[in-house]
Scaffold this active site. Structure first.
Site, PDB file in Angstrom:
ATOM      1  N   PRO A 120      -1.611   0.054  19.435  1.00  0.00           N
ATOM      2  CA  PRO A 120      -1.506  -0.410  18.043  1.00  0.00           C
ATOM      3  C   PRO A 120      -1.805   0.641  16.965  1.00  0.00           C
ATOM      4  CG  PRO A 120      -3.472  -1.292  19.089  1.00  0.00           C
ATOM      5  CD  PRO A 120      -2.713  -0.604  20.161  1.00  0.00           C
ATOM      6  N   HIS A 151       0.843  -1.198   0.000  1.00  0.00           N
ATOM      7  CA  HIS A 151       0.000   0.000   0.000  1.00  0.00           C
ATOM      8  C   HIS A 151       0.877   1.246   0.000  1.00  0.00           C
ATOM      9  CE1 HIS A 151      -3.832  -1.964   1.929  1.00  0.00           C
ATOM     10  NE2 HIS A 151      -3.418  -2.589   0.842  1.00  0.00           N
ATOM     11  N   TYR A 189      -8.202   5.125   8.792  1.00  0.00           N
ATOM     12  CA  TYR A 189      -8.253   5.451  10.220  1.00  0.00           C
ATOM     13  C   TYR A 189      -9.295   6.544  10.372  1.00  0.00           C
ATOM     14  CZ  TYR A 189      -3.683   3.178  11.034  1.00  0.00           C
ATOM     15  OH  TYR A 189      -2.643   2.282  11.148  1.00  0.00           O
ATOM     16  N   TYR A 218       5.258   6.416   9.777  1.00  0.00           N
ATOM     17  CA  TYR A 218       4.370   5.279   9.548  1.00  0.00           C
ATOM     18  C   TYR A 218       5.066   4.194   8.717  1.00  0.00           C
ATOM     19  CZ  TYR A 218      -0.051   2.827   8.992  1.00  0.00           C
ATOM     20  OH  TYR A 218      -1.043   1.881   9.046  1.00  0.00           O
ATOM     21  N   LYS A 255       3.149  -0.280  15.055  1.00  0.00           N
ATOM     22  CA  LYS A 255       4.600  -0.352  15.250  1.00  0.00           C
ATOM     23  C   LYS A 255       5.088  -1.589  16.018  1.00  0.00           C
ATOM     24  CE  LYS A 255       6.082   3.185  13.162  1.00  0.00           C
ATOM     25  NZ  LYS A 255       5.690   2.546  11.915  1.00  0.00           N
TER      26      LYS A 255
HETATM   27  P1  FAD Z   1       4.862 -12.053  21.064  1.00  0.00           P
HETATM   28  O1  FAD Z   1       4.256 -12.076  19.720  1.00  0.00           O
HETATM   29  O2  FAD Z   1       4.004 -11.779  22.234  1.00  0.00           O
HETATM   30  O3  FAD Z   1       5.610 -13.437  21.249  1.00  0.00           O
HETATM   31  C1  FAD Z   1       6.099 -13.870  22.492  1.00  0.00           C
HETATM   32  C2  FAD Z   1       6.041 -15.379  22.530  1.00  0.00           C
HETATM   33  O4  FAD Z   1       6.580 -15.832  23.757  1.00  0.00           O
HETATM   34  C3  FAD Z   1       4.616 -15.892  22.474  1.00  0.00           C
HETATM   35  O5  FAD Z   1       4.500 -16.870  21.462  1.00  0.00           O
HETATM   36  C4  FAD Z   1       4.355 -16.458  23.868  1.00  0.00           C
HETATM   37  O6  FAD Z   1       3.457 -17.539  23.842  1.00  0.00           O
HETATM   38  C5  FAD Z   1       5.750 -16.849  24.276  1.00  0.00           C
HETATM   39  N1  FAD Z   1       5.970 -16.933  25.721  1.00  0.00           N
HETATM   40  C6  FAD Z   1       5.447 -16.151  26.696  1.00  0.00           C
HETATM   41  N2  FAD Z   1       5.866 -16.535  27.907  1.00  0.00           N
HETATM   42  C7  FAD Z   1       6.687 -17.596  27.699  1.00  0.00           C
HETATM   43  C8  FAD Z   1       7.436 -18.451  28.563  1.00  0.00           C
HETATM   44  N3  FAD Z   1       7.415 -18.281  29.878  1.00  0.00           N
HETATM   45  N4  FAD Z   1       8.169 -19.442  28.019  1.00  0.00           N
HETATM   46  C9  FAD Z   1       8.197 -19.628  26.674  1.00  0.00           C
HETATM   47  N5  FAD Z   1       7.507 -18.847  25.809  1.00  0.00           N
HETATM   48  C10 FAD Z   1       6.763 -17.841  26.311  1.00  0.00           C
HETATM   49  N6  FAD Z   1       0.638  -4.756  16.849  1.00  0.00           N
HETATM   50  C11 FAD Z   1       0.322  -4.070  15.756  1.00  0.00           C
HETATM   51  O7  FAD Z   1       1.216  -3.450  15.169  1.00  0.00           O
HETATM   52  N7  FAD Z   1      -0.972  -4.083  15.295  1.00  0.00           N
HETATM   53  C12 FAD Z   1      -1.968  -4.801  15.932  1.00  0.00           C
HETATM   54  O8  FAD Z   1      -3.103  -4.827  15.500  1.00  0.00           O
HETATM   55  C13 FAD Z   1      -1.661  -5.526  17.079  1.00  0.00           C
HETATM   56  N8  FAD Z   1      -2.608  -6.262  17.744  1.00  0.00           N
HETATM   57  C14 FAD Z   1      -2.246  -6.956  18.872  1.00  0.00           C
HETATM   58  C15 FAD Z   1      -3.187  -7.717  19.568  1.00  0.00           C
HETATM   59  C16 FAD Z   1      -2.849  -8.399  20.737  1.00  0.00           C
HETATM   60  C17 FAD Z   1      -3.891  -9.223  21.488  1.00  0.00           C
HETATM   61  C18 FAD Z   1      -1.521  -8.340  21.212  1.00  0.00           C
HETATM   62  C19 FAD Z   1      -1.129  -9.066  22.492  1.00  0.00           C
HETATM   63  C20 FAD Z   1      -0.569  -7.600  20.490  1.00  0.00           C
HETATM   64  C21 FAD Z   1      -0.924  -6.900  19.327  1.00  0.00           C
HETATM   65  N9  FAD Z   1       0.020  -6.158  18.584  1.00  0.00           N
HETATM   66  C22 FAD Z   1      -0.321  -5.467  17.505  1.00  0.00           C
HETATM   67  C23 FAD Z   1       1.385  -6.106  18.934  1.00  0.00           C
HETATM   68  C24 FAD Z   1       2.205  -7.107  18.137  1.00  0.00           C
HETATM   69  O9  FAD Z   1       1.427  -8.243  17.873  1.00  0.00           O
HETATM   70  C25 FAD Z   1       3.420  -7.403  18.979  1.00  0.00           C
HETATM   71  O10 FAD Z   1       4.181  -6.212  19.073  1.00  0.00           O
HETATM   72  C26 FAD Z   1       4.270  -8.536  18.430  1.00  0.00           C
HETATM   73  O11 FAD Z   1       3.579  -9.767  18.577  1.00  0.00           O
HETATM   74  C27 FAD Z   1       5.596  -8.608  19.195  1.00  0.00           C
HETATM   75  O12 FAD Z   1       6.247  -9.791  18.908  1.00  0.00           O
HETATM   76  P2  FAD Z   1       7.102 -10.534  20.026  1.00  0.00           P
HETATM   77  O13 FAD Z   1       7.685 -11.699  19.328  1.00  0.00           O
HETATM   78  O14 FAD Z   1       7.969  -9.557  20.702  1.00  0.00           O
HETATM   79  O15 FAD Z   1       6.051 -10.985  21.141  1.00  0.00           O
HETATM   80  C1  PHB Z   2      -4.262  -4.528  11.268  1.00  0.00           C
HETATM   81  O1  PHB Z   2      -4.461  -4.688  10.056  1.00  0.00           O
HETATM   82  O2  PHB Z   2      -4.429  -5.444  12.077  1.00  0.00           O
HETATM   83  C2  PHB Z   2      -3.824  -3.206  11.769  1.00  0.00           C
HETATM   84  C3  PHB Z   2      -3.600  -2.177  10.881  1.00  0.00           C
HETATM   85  C4  PHB Z   2      -3.173  -0.936  11.362  1.00  0.00           C
HETATM   86  C5  PHB Z   2      -3.000  -0.742  12.724  1.00  0.00           C
HETATM   87  C6  PHB Z   2      -3.231  -1.789  13.605  1.00  0.00           C
HETATM   88  C7  PHB Z   2      -3.644  -3.029  13.131  1.00  0.00           C
HETATM   89  O3  PHB Z   2      -2.608   0.464  13.175  1.00  0.00           O
END
Ligand code: FAD
Ligand code: PHB
Length: 394
Positions: A296, A75, A204, A388, A300
């Protein structure tokens, strides 16, 4: 108890842990990944969807972007709607061709798990009792149970990629960690719908009834979000109520509205800004959500996690060949600079686009003035666009 050795012990098989494992593999560095959830659970979790240019470039360079390039949707702009009108911010034009790509986080995770399995290096799902030990020594340890058996892995470095609720950050003594935090008085109700996207780009929207976001996952799947109370129960939202609210908040005077269709999944996410400093304690390095959370609205979270592990892999590689500590020492400060930049941007997008009960009439008019300035000024649009699409990974 079997005691094994690896160079890097990685806690968490989210985007951060899996990508770190892959980047290390490409440099010939061995790692063990442990994840407390099942492989299916990790793949099915619907979360982020917007990949910055830097994330796409990193995945491409790492050889894990074949499906992303086939199925991802590039996009070059986004829509901002308020007062019933939709305005376009031409991201690519304002940033010398940089863009975002829509590709679900669960697809990223699926591709990275496939890549990991192909390398034959270990990844343990459904582990429990994970602990990190001896962090201030040259041989930190990872202990866990898998299939009923206790394991200990001696490492050179441990990477805490276990998200906000993981155990790695909490293993750091409170006296060594400074935490900065802000909770928001609202959450997002996220919806996945079987409906073709009616806009080629994200929208948005700020409406008197609150924020709404129109996004997508494929030519037949729409992803939508509604501002709601942080403790709202998603089950209180019937499909009819969700569509009525989305239609009210998103429709614009040019006749545009989202297409209505069956709702496949719904859930509520709270919103917070959080930073833990430094991102290191001895030989434990935090990456991704384990170290920082952004609301979110700026899309980022996933991208910050990718930027962290890119830097961490470089630092570990330098350390493993030269035994020099400089790159490991610089990891936290360099990461925090990027994190704070993303914190500011995510906070700004969130406050510009959400209604808060504590806002008065002045705040509401000021918010509209901010949006009016944004869509009328090339300088303001450029500022949004460069943040962005994301600054290049460093
Ligand atoms: P995570 O994806 O959280 O991965 C961490 C992993 O560690 C998980 O698989 C977990 O199961 C595992 N873990 C936890 N504890 C333990 C343990 N004790 N031992 C072993 N493994 C463990 N960001 C956006 O930009 N847009 C969004 O729309 C958005 N929606 C989100 C919705 C939700 C519900 C959440 C929680 C986050 C969202 N985010 C969003 C943020 C984005 O998904 C995260 O920033 C991203 O997942 C970060 O990746 P990570 O690998 O650091 O952490
Ligand atoms: C999404 O597509 O899930 C999405 C897009 C933009 C955002 C957050 C989530 O700022």
């Amino acid at each position: 108890m079997p005691v094994t050795r690896t160079q890097v012990g990685i806690v968490g098989a989210g985007p951060a842990g899996l990508m770190l494992g892959h980047l290390l593999h490409l440099r010939g560095i061995d790692s063990v990944i442990v994840e407390n959830r099942s492989r299916e659970h990790v793949i099915d979790r619907v979360r982020a969807g917007v990949l910055e240019q830097g994330t796409v470039d990193l995945m491409t360079a790492a050889g894990v972007a074949q499906r992303l390039h086939r199925e991802g949707m590039r996009h070059g702009g986004i829509g901002i709607a308020f007062g019933g009108n939709r305005h376009r911010i031409a991201l690519a034009e304002l940033t010398a061709g940089r863009a975002i790509t829509i590709y679900g986080q669960n697809e990223v995770v699926k591709d990275l798990i496939d890549a990991r399995l192909e390398t034959g290096r270990p990844v343990y799902f459904e582990v429990d009792r994970v602990g990190v030990h001896d962090l201030t020594t040259a041989q930190p340890k990872l202990r866990f149970h898998h299939g009923g058996d206790a394991h200990e892995v001696t490492c050179d470095v441990v990477a805490g990629c276990d998200g906000f609720h993981g155990i790695c950050r909490t293993a750091i003594p409170a006296t060594h960690l400074r935490v900065y935090e802000r909770d928001y008085p609202f959450g997002w109700l996220g919806v996945l719908a079987s409906a073709p996207p009616t806009s080629d780009e994200l929208v948005y929207s700020l409406h008197d009834r609150g924020f709404a976001l129109f996004s997508m996952r494929s030519p037949s799947i729409t992803r939508l979000y509604l501002q709601c109370a942080p403790d709202e129960n998603a089950e209180d939202w019937s499909d009819d109520r969700i569509w009525a609210e989305l239609t009210a908040r998103l429709s614009t005077s040019d006749g545009w509205a989202p297409a209505v269709g069956p709702i496949l999944q719904k859930g509520v996410t709270g919103m917070r800004s959080f930073v833990a400093e430094p991102m290191r304690y001895g030989r434990l390095f935090l990456a991704g959500d384990a170290a920082h959370i952004v609301p979110p609205t700026g899309a980022k979270g996933l991208n910050l996690a990718m930027a962290d592990v890119y830097r961490l892999a470089e630092a570990i590689a330098e350390h493993s060949t030269s035994v020099r500590e400089d790159a490991l020492d610089a990891y936290s400060d360099r990461g925090l600079r990027r994190t704070w930049r993303a914190q500011r941007f995510s906070w700004w997008m969130t406050s510009m686009l959400h209604r808060s009960e504590s806002d008065n009439a002045f705040d509401r008019r000021r918010q509209l003035a901010e949006l009016d300035y944004l869509v009328g000024s090339r300088a303001a649009m450029t500022s949004l666009a460069e943040n962005y699409v994301g600054v290049p990974f460093d």
